[in-house]
Design a protein around this motif. Structure first.
Motif, short mmCIF file in Angstrom:
data_model
loop_
_atom_site.label_atom_id
_atom_site.label_comp_id
_atom_site.label_asym_id
_atom_site.label_seq_id
_atom_site.Cartn_x
_atom_site.Cartn_y
_atom_site.Cartn_z
N ILE A 1 38.05 -17.96 -39.68
CA ILE A 1 36.90 -17.28 -39.07
C ILE A 1 36.81 -17.62 -37.60
N TRP A 2 36.18 -16.71 -36.89
CA TRP A 2 35.83 -16.92 -35.47
C TRP A 2 34.34 -16.70 -35.36
N ILE A 3 33.64 -17.65 -34.76
CA ILE A 3 32.19 -17.58 -34.66
C ILE A 3 31.78 -17.13 -33.26
N PHE A 4 30.94 -16.10 -33.22
CA PHE A 4 30.36 -15.60 -31.97
C PHE A 4 28.85 -15.77 -32.00
N ASP A 5 28.30 -16.22 -30.88
CA ASP A 5 26.86 -16.09 -30.62
C ASP A 5 26.58 -14.62 -30.35
N LEU A 6 25.29 -14.23 -30.28
CA LEU A 6 24.95 -12.84 -29.97
C LEU A 6 24.54 -12.65 -28.52
N GLU A 7 23.33 -13.12 -28.14
CA GLU A 7 22.80 -12.86 -26.81
C GLU A 7 23.72 -13.38 -25.71
N GLU A 8 24.06 -12.50 -24.77
CA GLU A 8 24.92 -12.81 -23.62
C GLU A 8 26.32 -13.26 -24.03
N THR A 9 26.68 -13.00 -25.28
CA THR A 9 28.04 -13.27 -25.74
C THR A 9 28.63 -12.00 -26.33
N ILE A 10 27.97 -11.46 -27.34
CA ILE A 10 28.38 -10.20 -27.97
C ILE A 10 27.53 -9.04 -27.45
N LEU A 11 26.23 -9.30 -27.32
CA LEU A 11 25.29 -8.30 -26.82
C LEU A 11 24.68 -8.76 -25.50
N SER A 12 24.35 -7.82 -24.64
CA SER A 12 23.77 -8.15 -23.34
C SER A 12 22.26 -7.91 -23.33
N SER A 13 21.53 -8.92 -22.88
CA SER A 13 20.08 -8.79 -22.68
C SER A 13 19.74 -8.53 -21.22
N LEU A 14 20.74 -8.22 -20.43
CA LEU A 14 20.51 -8.02 -19.00
C LEU A 14 19.53 -6.90 -18.69
N PRO A 15 19.50 -5.80 -19.47
CA PRO A 15 18.46 -4.80 -19.20
C PRO A 15 17.04 -5.40 -19.28
N TYR A 16 16.86 -6.37 -20.16
CA TYR A 16 15.56 -7.06 -20.25
C TYR A 16 15.37 -8.01 -19.06
N TYR A 17 16.35 -8.85 -18.79
CA TYR A 17 16.19 -9.85 -17.74
C TYR A 17 16.13 -9.23 -16.35
N SER A 18 16.71 -8.06 -16.18
CA SER A 18 16.61 -7.39 -14.88
C SER A 18 15.17 -6.99 -14.57
N GLN A 19 14.35 -6.87 -15.62
CA GLN A 19 12.95 -6.54 -15.44
C GLN A 19 12.06 -7.80 -15.44
N ASN A 20 12.69 -8.96 -15.62
CA ASN A 20 11.92 -10.20 -15.72
C ASN A 20 12.53 -11.32 -14.88
N GLY A 21 12.96 -10.94 -13.67
CA GLY A 21 13.34 -11.94 -12.67
C GLY A 21 14.67 -12.62 -12.87
N PHE A 22 15.53 -12.09 -13.72
CA PHE A 22 16.86 -12.68 -13.93
C PHE A 22 16.79 -14.18 -14.24
N GLY A 23 15.76 -14.57 -15.01
CA GLY A 23 15.63 -15.96 -15.42
C GLY A 23 14.69 -16.78 -14.56
N VAL A 24 14.14 -16.21 -13.50
CA VAL A 24 13.18 -16.94 -12.66
C VAL A 24 11.86 -17.14 -13.39
N GLN A 25 11.46 -16.14 -14.17
CA GLN A 25 10.22 -16.24 -14.93
C GLN A 25 10.43 -17.07 -16.18
N LYS A 26 9.41 -17.79 -16.59
CA LYS A 26 9.50 -18.58 -17.82
C LYS A 26 9.69 -17.66 -19.02
N PHE A 27 10.47 -18.13 -19.97
CA PHE A 27 10.80 -17.33 -21.14
C PHE A 27 9.53 -17.00 -21.93
N ASN A 28 9.37 -15.73 -22.26
CA ASN A 28 8.23 -15.26 -23.05
C ASN A 28 8.78 -14.73 -24.37
#
Length: 262
Positions: free
Chosen positions: A111-138
């Motif tokens: 088996i090969w194990i993959f994480d999801l967020e920012e590994t298999i799937l991109s959350s960048l459409p979300y983070y582009s609207q929330n400061g690219f990580g500058v804002q505290k995680f909600n």
């Protein structure tokens, strides 16, 4: 004239549908390889933001909670530039070049194990609207994003995923998403082009309450080993994805300077 009217009506219909679906706030597509305008000289307390990003990636700067405000533009431009995808390509290319020559037994237990967020799937459409990580995680806002089920695939990791399947290696997705997101996660994966996997493991809060991401993922990997699986490799964007026991023969970290998960 008639063809022009039909085309205009089609465009209007698509726009109206996007507005009605509530997805218009996430129309920024992160993987279009925009021109690389990231300033290498943006500064943070005497060092460049590019140096800060490097220190983050190699795990010298740890346990940080948000991207420094001074580096918001730099991180945003990096994530939407060719560099981000090129760096991801380098990691995934190396993973394939290595695994294709590994003489592992062909017994169906690999088996090969993959994480999801920012590994298999991109959350960048979300983070582009929330400061690219500058804002505290909600977590409430992010869960709402997850429930939209529209996260795009990360192309370079998707190429590795397809090559691993061709080698006969079974795919396991191990994510910090909770079991309440199971249905939408399955739909999102298929929508993004991931149609085959052996296991999709989501976090059960009742079982893993109070555990760090590293503890949770280590425990789940150990379960897989006890079940007789052979972990060939692990890919994630966080150090907590690839540290701890039962990490297999090799681990690979794809870039993500937007957040840090312990």
């Amino acid at each position: 004239m008639m063809k022009t009217l039909v085309a205009l009506l089609l465009v209007a219909t698509i726009a109206a549908a996007a507005h009605a679906s509530g997805d218009e706030e996430y129309q920024n597509f992160p993987l279009g390889l925009k021109s690389d305008g990231a300033s290498e000289h943006a500064t943070l307390q005497g060092i460049t933001c590019s140096s800060w990003r490097l220190a983050v990636e190699v795990h010298n700067i740890i346990e940080w909670s948000t991207v420094p405000a001074e580096c918001e533009n730099y991180i945003g431009q990096y994530m939407e530039s060719p560099k981000y995808r090129q760096h991801s390509k380098a990691v995934n290319r190396e993973a394939f070049l290595w695994v294709r020559d590994v003489p592992f037994p062909k017994d169906g237990r690999n088996i090969w194990i993959f994480d999801l967020e920012e590994t298999i799937l991109s959350s960048l459409p979300y983070y582009s609207q929330n400061g690219f990580g500058v804002q505290k995680f909600n977590s409430t806002q992010f869960d709402a994003w997850v429930e939209k089920g529209v996260a795009p695939a990360l192309p370079e990791t998707q190429k590795l995923y397809n090559k691993l399947l061709n080698l006969g290696i079974k795919i396991v997705f191990l994510t910090g998403r909770t079991i309440s997101h199971h249905e939408v996660t399955v739909k999102n994966l298929k929508r993004a082009g991931y149609h085959t996997w052996h296991k999709l493991i989501l976090k059960n809060p009742a079982e893993h309450s109070g555990k760090t991401a590293l503890e949770y993922k280590s425990a789940e990997r150990e379960k897989l080993v006890k079940q007789g699986y052979r972990i060939i490799g692990v890919t994630g964007d966080q150090w907590s994805d690839i540290l701890g026991p039962a990490t297999g023969i090799r681990t690979f970290k794809v870039p993500n300077p937007m957040y840090y998960i312990i």
